[in-house]
Every structure is written in C-alpha cells, then in structure tokens.
Scaffold this motif. Structure first.
Motif, PDB file in Angstrom:
ATOM      1  N   UNK A 276       0.842  -1.210   0.000  1.00 21.67           N
ATOM      2  CA  UNK A 276       0.000   0.000   0.000  1.00 21.67           C
ATOM      3  C   UNK A 276       0.871   1.252   0.000  1.00 21.67           C
TER       4      UNK A 276
ATOM      5  N   UNK B 182       2.374   1.532  -3.467  1.00 23.21           N
ATOM      6  CA  UNK B 182       1.343   1.965  -4.409  1.00 23.21           C
ATOM      7  C   UNK B 182       0.778   3.332  -4.069  1.00 23.21           C
ATOM      8  N   UNK B 183       1.262   3.930  -2.994  1.00 24.70           N
ATOM      9  CA  UNK B 183       0.822   5.248  -2.519  1.00 24.70           C
ATOM     10  C   UNK B 183      -0.669   5.279  -2.212  1.00 24.70           C
ATOM     11  N   UNK B 184      -1.198   4.153  -1.810  1.00 30.77           N
ATOM     12  CA  UNK B 184      -2.628   4.085  -1.503  1.00 30.77           C
ATOM     13  C   UNK B 184      -2.872   4.015   0.000  1.00 30.77           C
TER      14      UNK B 184
ATOM     15  N   UNK C   2      -2.349   6.162   2.452  1.00 28.83           N
ATOM     16  CA  UNK C   2      -2.965   7.345   3.059  1.00 28.83           C
ATOM     17  C   UNK C   2      -4.491   7.285   2.955  1.00 28.83           C
ATOM     18  N   UNK C   3      -4.983   6.826   1.799  1.00 26.04           N
ATOM     19  CA  UNK C   3      -6.443   6.781   1.597  1.00 26.04           C
ATOM     20  C   UNK C   3      -7.116   5.858   2.613  1.00 26.04           C
ATOM     21  N   UNK C   4      -6.418   4.829   3.033  1.00 21.05           N
ATOM     22  CA  UNK C   4      -6.982   3.894   4.018  1.00 21.05           C
ATOM     23  C   UNK C   4      -6.781   4.420   5.434  1.00 21.05           C
ATOM     24  N   UNK C   5      -5.586   4.950   5.675  1.00 23.44           N
ATOM     25  CA  UNK C   5      -5.232   5.338   7.044  1.00 23.44           C
ATOM     26  C   UNK C   5      -6.048   6.516   7.560  1.00 23.44           C
ATOM     27  N   UNK C   6      -6.603   7.323   6.641  1.00 23.85           N
ATOM     28  CA  UNK C   6      -7.374   8.490   7.097  1.00 23.85           C
ATOM     29  C   UNK C   6      -8.838   8.146   7.358  1.00 23.85           C
ATOM     30  N   UNK C   7      -9.170   6.859   7.287  1.00 27.17           N
ATOM     31  CA  UNK C   7     -10.570   6.445   7.572  1.00 27.17           C
ATOM     32  C   UNK C   7     -10.702   6.193   9.067  1.00 27.17           C
ATOM     33  N   UNK C   8     -11.857   6.522   9.615  1.00 31.17           N
ATOM     34  CA  UNK C   8     -12.029   6.342  11.066  1.00 31.17           C
ATOM     35  C   UNK C   8     -12.091   4.877  11.498  1.00 31.17           C
TER      36      UNK C   8
ATOM     37  N   UNK D 276      -1.797  11.714  10.347  1.00 30.45           N
ATOM     38  CA  UNK D 276      -0.870  10.713   9.848  1.00 30.45           C
ATOM     39  C   UNK D 276       0.531  10.903  10.407  1.00 30.45           C
TER      40      UNK D 276
ATOM     41  N   UNK E 231     -10.398   8.703  15.605  1.00 28.33           N
ATOM     42  CA  UNK E 231     -11.481   8.468  14.637  1.00 28.33           C
ATOM     43  C   UNK E 231     -12.520   9.587  14.628  1.00 28.33           C
TER      44      UNK E 231
ATOM     45  N   UNK F 159     -11.174  12.110  12.263  1.00 23.94           N
ATOM     46  CA  UNK F 159     -11.122  11.569  10.897  1.00 23.94           C
ATOM     47  C   UNK F 159     -12.510  11.468  10.277  1.00 23.94           C
TER      48      UNK F 159
END
Lengths: 261, 310
Positions: free
Chosen positions: A81, A84-86, A88-94, B49, B68, B71
């Motif tokens: 991830x 693939x630079x993806x 961040x998109x997952x980590x910023x989800x609550x 992050x 969360x 976020x």
C-alpha cells in the motif's frame, strides 16, 4: 476493533485477489508439491520411511505451501500500500488501522489456506497413505489452517516492523527459528510454531509412543511433554499475541513516505 | 477549526515543519507554497498521519493523531495518485465510504452521487487503470467529499485537470465554502488558491511566513526589492524619465536596448506611477512583467522578511 470494517477490507481485497496472475500463481504454488511427490514416487516407488506420507504432506503443505503463500501475501500487506501510494487513503478512515490490517490478514490467510487445501487434495491420490488416509487428510488440513493463521500473524508483524526488507527478514527468521531452533532439543523450541504444529500432528494422527527404531525424528522433539490442548492454546495465543503486536506497531508508527512528506 | 501551537516536525535531521503557530477559523483557506515547502507535512499533521515532534495540533477541537472522531469529520484529498488499477472508481469510492461506517447500499448510493457531482458519471464503472490523470483526480476528490465532512483538506487538487474541469472544481469548492463548511486548499499556484479563497497561508522552507488576505500579503511585499522588465519602443526615452524618480533605484538596458529593467524597493508606488511616466516619455510598451514574479522569489523575499533581513 471495528470488525465490520475488517470484513469490508476483506471483501474488497478478496475481489482484488481474483485476477488471472494471482490465480495462476496460486495454481503453480498448489501444484508444486504434487509435482514433487509425483517425481519421488516415479523415481523411487513409494516413500520408504515409516509414516512417510503424513510427514511428506506436513512438510510440503503447512511448511512449504503455507509459508510461501504467506511470505508473498501476508508480509507485504502494508508495504504494498505504501509502494502503491494508496496507504494514506486507508489510514485516514475512522475505521482504524487495526481493522485494515485485520481485513488484509484475513485475506492473506484465507487465500493461502485455500491454495494449500487444494494442493493437499491434489497430493492425496499421488501419495495415498497406507493407513487411515482420510484421517491424514483431516489432520494435515487442520494443521494447514493453524499454520496459515499463525505464520500469517508472524509475517504481518514482520511486515509492519520491517517495511522495506520485510520478506528478507521473514525468510531469515523462518529459516533460523522454524527450521533450526524448532529442532534444538531445549526449551527454546517451545517458542517456535513448527514445534507445536508437529506435536499436534503427531498427537492427532495417534502416532504411538514406540515409534519404529528407524523413525527419523527424535520422539521427545516430536511429541514434547505438553498436552494437545496446551499445544493448541499456546499456538493460538502466539497467533493472537503476534497479531495484536502488529496492530500496536501499526497504530503507533508514522507511515508517511519521506518523499510524500 | 485548526490550531497549531509552535508545531515542529522532524524527520530525523530534516525539518518538515518548523515552529508553526496558527489559528484558522471555519471557512476557506489557501495553503500556498512551492514544492518541498512543507505543505504535505502540515497536511499529514492535520489529518493525523504524523505526530508533531514539538508543539500541539488541534483540528475541530481535538488532537487528530489516531483519533477516529476527527477523521470522521474531515475529508482528505492527498497529493498521491490513486494506484488500484484493477478496481473501478465506483468500487473504490464505495469501499472507502464503507470504512466510514456507511452500510453497503448507502455507500454505493453516495459513491454514485459524488462521482456524478465531480463529473465522473460516465467513467465511474471503468477500472482506475484506464483513467486519465484528470479522471483519477476527480475520483480522489469524490472519495474526500462523499461522506460529507465538515472540513475538506485538499493537497494540489487541480493537478491534471483541464481548464474546464478546473473551473468546475473551483465553483464546487466555492459553493462548499458558501454552504458553511470549511476547506483548506494546498497548492503551489497562486491563482488557483486565489480563485477559491481570499485567505492565504504562505509556507516556505518549512516555516509559515505570512497569513492573511491577498491584500495583506501584497502590502507586506510592497517594500520588497523588485525588478520590472519593460519591453517597449522608445526604451531610452523612458529610461531618461525613470532615472529622475526617487522610487526607482536603477535602470539598465536589456535585449540590445529594446527592453529595460527597472529596480525598486517601492514596487507598489512605482506600479501606481508607471502609466504616467510611460505616457510622459512617449514610449510604446509591448510587454511589462515583474522579473521577480515567480512564487519562488516571492517566498524568498518573505523568508528574508521572516528572518529580519529586510
């Protein structure tokens, strides 16, 4: 941990595994033990060592197919991830990083277990055990599931600790710990997973205390001194501890690539 | 909405953000700075992050790291490109929405609606691998907006968009701000930010150099040394006129006498009087530009002000 989110990640990742290259690789991995056993049978007739078929199946399925599959699918779960630079998109989800890791771990272990079980099924006609073939199948299948869960947790942990050289570290650890230390006749082998897996296998297959004199494995190293339940408990506890450690590391680690920051 | 108190972020020996303090009220704000200025580090600090090495970060009243609750209320469009080539834009956005806790049906409904809103209706069921850069950018915006956050953090959101899409996206961001929600837009292009919001944060060399409205920033730069390049017919006549003015420090010729370069420390006054001087000299101006108008030199000047060198 958000289990619903973990299931969402699993569902998404599972769909992504069903691609031609991944399926082709799975097929190659599943057929490798079949080809190897067929070659042995073709060259030397039936395996001559006592209990040869269960040992061969144990070595080839939970110890080779599972380890290979998990090395490839569990170790790089986070690194892929990041690459693939993806991530961040997952980590910023609550939902949290733990749920993401759980979903990916579940995908890697399910995929590996399925490939290993297909491989085991395909191996059976080639190396049909002399006694209780269905029991051998069931025991090796159970050990496959346990091995996938345990090694999966181990490799996921290594994947979040060693982001760049995770696979190298995992291979080095496996060789040292699982293939060397697990055979050292000292208490240290209790900390390896292979020891508990092979003890469980021997117990479940009902191997007698008086193994033949030409049996290649030391009885004490094979059976150990613990009960079946304790072996199982230790193995599952190790799995849970390793996975919890992986979640802890992931939650507290800053995973922003230097060039992104 | 956003509060930073003496925030410093170190990557071992490298400074990502250096002693930044700011307080932003709800609304639209532009984070302006050249590449490598520290914008992405700041954004990563805001969306939890990264942890600050020193100082305190508060977003919507809470610490964002592993939080969360924060976020859930922010939407982030990172600079990084989407690289799930084997997944459709619709599946990707719906998946990320489910990670906000939406049910599958609601996630799919919102994904479709938002992708349509960003102009990706026709391509949403195509695999991301076949998207153009502009299409990927729209998908990224959709995933940031789809859950209806209170604060939208956008890192270079116009990258790869064609002029029509830029215009549409500018309108989207403006209406977002008008609807009472907040937005932080990071860019290295001044007019992109200026088109969306009049409130600027200028960051360069890991430091927050200035903040305020466009007018305030221009006022700050009023006495910064500047050079004005004028290409005209009758350059020598204009030069004779200019050297007599107190606000003009130096004049020199370029392009074999076809152009002249005027140096000043009072660019605001010079720009105000220049039309009269040109008219008086009878020169016919073909082109006029500030040679220091690149963002880089603007920020270099601000950095010198920040250090007290000017």
């Amino acid at each position: 941990m958000d289990l619903r989110a973990a299931w969402t990640v699993f569902r998404f990742e599972w769909t992504r595994t069903l691609t031609v290259p991944r399926l082709a690789f799975g097929a190659v991995l599943a057929l490798f033990p079949v080809a190897l056993l067929a070659l042995i049978q073709y060259q030397g007739g039936r395996l001559e060592v006592a209990y040869g078929a269960p040992i061969a199946l144990f070595v080839l399925i939970p110890q080779v197919v599972c380890l290979m599959g998990l090395l490839l699918w569990a170790t790089p779960v986070i690194h892929s991830e990041l690459e693939g630079r993806t991530w961040t998109y997952l980590a910023i989800r609550p939902a949290g990083k733990g749920a993401i890791l759980a979903g990916k771990y579940l995908t890697a272990t399910t995929w590996t277990t399925l490939v290993a079980l297909v491989s085991l099924t395909a191996c059976m006609p080639v190396i049909w055990p002399d006694t209780e073939p269905l029991r051998v199948f069931a025991v090796v299948a159970a050990l496959t599931v346990l091995a996938s869960l345990a090694y999966g947790a181990l490799y996921v942990l290594m994947g979040v600790i060693f982001l760049r050289r995770a696979m190298v570290a995992a291979v080095a650890y496996t060789v040292m710990s699982e293939f060397v230390v697990s055979w050292v006749p000292a208490t240290i082998h209790h900390f390896t997973m292979q020891y508990h897996l092979r003890c469980l296998g021997a117990e479940w297959l009902g191997w007698p205390d008086d193994l033949p004199h030409d049996f290649p494995i030391d009885r004490e190293l094979l059976f150990g001194s613990l009960s079946t339940e304790l072996h199982l408990l230790i193995l599952l506890s190790l799995t849970a501890a390793l996975f919890t450690a992986a979640v802890f590391v992931l939650r507290h680690r800053e995973l922003v690539r230097a060039d992104e920051a | 909405m956003i509060e930073l108190e003496h925030v410093t972020k170190l990557y071992r020996a490298v400074i990502g953000v250096n002693d930044v303090s700011l307080s932003l009220k709800p609304g639209g704000h532009g984070l302006l700075g050249p590449n490598g200025a520290g914008k992405s580090t700041l954004i990563n600090l805001l969306c939890g992050q990264l942890r600050p090495t020193l100082g305190r970060v508060r977003v919507l009243g809470e610490r964002p790291w592993n939080n969360p609750a924060v976020l859930r209320r922010i939407g982030v469009c990172p600079e990084q490109d989407v690289l799930y080539p084997d997944v459709t834009g619709f599946e990707w956005v719906a998946y990320l929405l489910e990670l906000y806790g939406f049910g599958r049906r609601e996630a799919r409904r919102r994904a479709g609606q938002t992708l349509e809103h960003v102009g990706l209706a026709a391509a949403m069921h195509r695999r991301i691998g076949g998207y153009s850069r502009g299409m990927r950018q729209r998908a990224k915006l959709a995933q940031a907006m789809a859950h209806g956050p209170d604060l939208l953090i956008l890192d270079e959101p116009f990258t790869g968009l064609d002029p029509v899409a830029r215009h549409a996206m500018t309108d989207t961001f403006k209406s977002w701000i008008r609807s009472g929600r907040s937005l932080l837009l990071a860019s290295h292009i001044l007019h992109e930010v200026e088109a969306v919001t009049p409130s600027f944060l200028l960051i360069y060399g890991s430091r927050l150099l200035a903040s305020g409205s466009a007018g305030e920033v221009h006022a700050l730069l009023a006495d910064v040394p500047n050079e004005i390049h004028i290409r005209c017919e009758g350059a020598s006549r204009l030069a004779r006129c200019l050297v007599e003015e107190e606000t003009v420090e130096a004049v020199r010729f370029a392009d074999r006498g076809k152009s002249l370069i005027l140096s000043t420390r009072s660019s605001a006054k010079v720009y105000a009087q220049l039309p009269d001087w040109i008219a008086a000299s009878g020169a016919r101006v073909q082109e006029m530009r500030s040679t220091d108008d690149s963002l880089q030199s603007l920020f270099a000047s601000l950095l010198r002000i920040h250090r007290g060198a000017l």
